[in-house]
Design a protein around this motif. Sequence first.
Motif, short mmCIF file in Angstrom:
data_model
loop_
_atom_site.label_atom_id
_atom_site.label_comp_id
_atom_site.label_asym_id
_atom_site.label_seq_id
_atom_site.Cartn_x
_atom_site.Cartn_y
_atom_site.Cartn_z
N PRO A 184 0.79 -1.24 0.00
CA PRO A 184 0.00 0.00 0.00
C PRO A 184 0.82 1.28 0.00
O PRO A 184 0.43 2.26 -0.67
N SER A 195 -1.76 -5.57 -5.04
CA SER A 195 -1.30 -5.02 -3.77
C SER A 195 -1.49 -6.06 -2.68
O SER A 195 -2.48 -6.80 -2.68
N GLY A 196 -0.55 -6.11 -1.75
CA GLY A 196 -0.66 -7.06 -0.66
C GLY A 196 0.12 -6.62 0.55
O GLY A 196 0.71 -5.54 0.58
N LEU A 199 -5.07 -1.89 1.22
CA LEU A 199 -4.91 -0.68 0.42
C LEU A 199 -6.14 0.20 0.63
O LEU A 199 -7.27 -0.24 0.38
N HIS A 253 -7.33 3.23 -4.05
CA HIS A 253 -7.94 2.42 -5.12
C HIS A 253 -8.61 3.34 -6.15
O HIS A 253 -8.38 3.22 -7.35
N GLU A 300 -6.39 -6.94 -4.74
CA GLU A 300 -5.73 -7.31 -3.50
C GLU A 300 -5.83 -8.81 -3.27
O GLU A 300 -6.76 -9.48 -3.73
N TYR A 359 -4.73 -11.92 -0.04
CA TYR A 359 -4.53 -12.04 1.41
C TYR A 359 -3.75 -13.32 1.70
O TYR A 359 -4.11 -14.40 1.27
N SER A 361 -7.78 -14.17 -3.14
CA SER A 361 -7.43 -13.07 -4.04
C SER A 361 -8.64 -12.67 -4.85
O SER A 361 -9.53 -13.49 -5.13
N VAL A 365 -10.40 -8.63 -0.27
CA VAL A 365 -9.26 -9.45 -0.71
C VAL A 365 -9.74 -10.64 -1.54
O VAL A 365 -9.04 -11.63 -1.69
#
Length: 484
Positions: free
Chosen positions: A233, A261-262, A266, A271, A284, A286, A296, A308
């Motif tokens: 982020p 992003s991870g 975020l 976004h 995103e 996780y 995801s 996520v």
Amino acid sequence: MSSPHPPLFPALVAAPGLPALRFGERSLTYAELAAAAGSLTASIGSARRVALWATPTLETAVGAVAALLAGVPVVPLNPKTGERELRHIVTDSAPSVVLAAPGDELPAALAALERTDVTLTGTGRTSEGAWAEPDPESPALIVYTSGTTGPPKGAVLPRRALATTLDALEDAWQWTSDDVLVHGLPLFHVHGLILGILGPLRRGGSVRHLGRFSIEGVKHELAHGATMLFGVPTMYHRIAEALPDDPGLAKALSGARILVSGSAALPVHDHERIASATGRRVIERYGMTETLMNTSVRADGEPRAGTVGVPLSGVELRLVDETGAETADPREVGEIEVRGPNLFTEYLNRPDATAAAFTADGWFRTGDMAVRDDDGYVRIVGRKATDLIKSGGYKIGAGEIENALLEHPGVREAAVTGEPDDDLGERIVAWIVPTDPEQPPLQGDLADHVATQLAPHKRPRAVRYLAELPRNDMGKIMKRSLHA
């Protein structure tokens, strides 16, 4: 004799002439990577474990691949780790060798280890069957997790966890050998090393590592053939801030196939800024050190900000209440538990911690709190230990309040915690970095903003102003430091 198990990196043999790794001006094809890593396997093959001085360099990538080819568990070391923590990791994992780039100056905590320099030339065998693939259950990496309640624990990640996670991401992200990934993440953890380096190599694609993240580096690579960007982020926030004044950056991002992003949530505000400027939505995912990737947003799914996504192929996920029972309503906050082939085997030398981390029927307790949308998308609201606030009889996730605060024009950064309150049990505290330090937003304005966006019981009862939020190397806010 060929191995009964498929190799982790088939492209080392199947695609010798294709580009594999590039760090700045230095690069290796798959044939060159196979030769360099293959030569190194001969000198480390008898080691019980190897430590890897994980700088953002070609040598780190070659060292990791060599250890995996040799079937020797590798312990990545963060070069910024302090002496005491480094001694703990070395004592706990007991590697016999440390791999480093020539010229790297190593700290005293590693002085007792035999040193092997990683060179980028070699004559390693590259024929089919040159490296027998070990049993999928054998350890691949031992990655130390940040210790919030004691010294770091070494999560033992088996080879099957690497393979299944990377193959599930191939499915979710439609990841192919044609993809070129750009990233500037450190290489001592799951995101940077396993996803960012080993992921492209398993697919037979290539990775261009920036050495360190820069807007110019991202722009240049995406404008010159890169198709994917991995970031955290903090990086995407900087991109969002730069976009209004940089049409070249917007054009480069708009040409990317996928932006991921991870490592932390975020903010929805970032976004939306990126999407409006580029037409591309950041997705995103996780994961955790112990589980690799769990969920995801899919490349062929709806890129819904603030979530996520859905469980990856092979991953089971449930939300449980404080008694351990599955929540009756998925929209109710519960702790995420996961089960699947992506999970670690154990915490090294810690049978007590390993046993405590799993339920009797094999679900891993993540400590992350979430809700699920009606169609299964997971929304993480925070960590059980630091982000679940119990106020006035309500269970409240810090994450949704943070997102609401970030939509206020007077807020540049925000973190939310709970602290004891005689009346409410816990009161909600907002830690704010103002857009304009000379004129910070008033507490009443922020409370009203949150109450209008979410609900009155979720408004902050106290606001504290900071010049910056304390963050770790991955950009995660260190909330324990706020109260300290």
